[in-house]
Design an enzyme around this catalytic site. Structure first.
Site, PDB file in Angstrom:
ATOM      1  N   TRP A 138      35.372  48.902  30.677  1.00 23.56           N
ATOM      2  CA  TRP A 138      36.489  48.958  29.822  1.00 23.56           C
ATOM      3  C   TRP A 138      37.894  48.890  30.397  1.00 23.56           C
ATOM      4  CZ3 TRP A 138      40.411  52.334  28.672  1.00 23.56           C
ATOM      5  CH2 TRP A 138      41.021  52.158  27.381  1.00 23.56           C
ATOM      6  N   HIS A 139      37.857  49.642  31.550  1.00 18.35           N
ATOM      7  CA  HIS A 139      39.035  49.732  32.269  1.00 18.35           C
ATOM      8  C   HIS A 139      39.689  48.638  33.063  1.00 18.35           C
ATOM      9  CE1 HIS A 139      38.807  54.350  31.478  1.00 18.35           C
ATOM     10  NE2 HIS A 139      40.350  54.079  31.544  1.00 18.35           N
ATOM     11  N   GLY A 140      38.517  48.002  33.398  1.00 14.72           N
ATOM     12  CA  GLY A 140      38.679  46.507  34.144  1.00 14.72           C
ATOM     13  C   GLY A 140      37.257  45.867  34.573  1.00 14.72           C
ATOM     14  N   CYS A 185      32.506  52.625  30.252  1.00 11.89           N
ATOM     15  CA  CYS A 185      33.794  53.214  30.389  1.00 11.89           C
ATOM     16  C   CYS A 185      34.554  52.519  31.639  1.00 11.89           C
ATOM     17  CB  CYS A 185      33.886  54.647  30.641  1.00 11.89           C
ATOM     18  SG  CYS A 185      35.521  55.434  30.836  1.00 11.89           S
TER      19      CYS A 185
END
Length: 181
Positions: free
Chosen positions: A96-98, A93
């Site tokens: 996924w954000h960066g 997760c």
């Protein structure tokens, strides 16, 4: 003091940003005759990190559960495997954000917090605090909000060094200001 104001303010900003665009999408879709599910449900009122993730970015949390956590085995293969799965999916997760290490560490720490929360549930300590401490609901809310807020430092920082500098300022209790570059 300035560092604490900045960190709490960023917590409010990121909520308003994420929940704001979700609410705009819900409103626009209703004008078009479509129904979109609620995506934020007062996450800062959560009393534990599991509850926070049930309330924060609900669609992302459901996607992570359905397409990562459950295929990895979820909680079906014992506690240790459940805890490993939580660490894996929350680290993903973060990724996924960066792709920065700050996001990956942010996700990993949330995984650790989820593992701690699952270990706490049903423990003798938890039942003791719940039954004998009248301020338990307030204390659990404060601890959850503080944990999430401190994690946002990683989410916002440009690198781990900057995040560590901010943490030092938070807990050094001197008059140093805070500047995010």
């Amino acid at each position: 003091f300035t560092a604490w104001i900045a960190v709490v303010s960023y917590s409010i900003q990121i909520y308003c940003d994420f929940a704001g665009y979700s609410n705009m999408a819900i409103g626009i879709s209703l004008m078009l005759g479509l129904h979109i599910e609620e995506n934020f449900n007062f996450p800062y009122l959560a009393r534990n990190i599991s509850d926070f993730w049930r309330r924060w970015h609900i669609t992302l949390t459901e996607w992570i559960r359905d397409y990562l956590y459950i295929p990895l085995g979820g909680s079906r293969n014992g506690k240790q495997r459940k805890y490993l799965n939580l660490l894996i999916v929350m680290t993903l997760c973060g990724l996924w954000h960066g792709s920065a290490w700050t996001f990956i560490l942010w996700g990993f720490i949330h995984g650790i917090l989820l593992v701690i929360n699952h270990c706490w549930k049903g423990s003798t300590w938890q039942s003791h605090f719940t039954h004998y401490t009248k301020f338990y609901p307030f204390a659990s809310w404060v601890l959850t909000f503080l944990s999430v807020t401190l994690c946002w430092i990683l989410f916002r920082s440009n690198n781990i060094g900057q995040a560590m500098s901010i943490l030092v300022k938070l807990f050094s209790f001197n008059n140093a200001g805070l500047v995010w570059l």
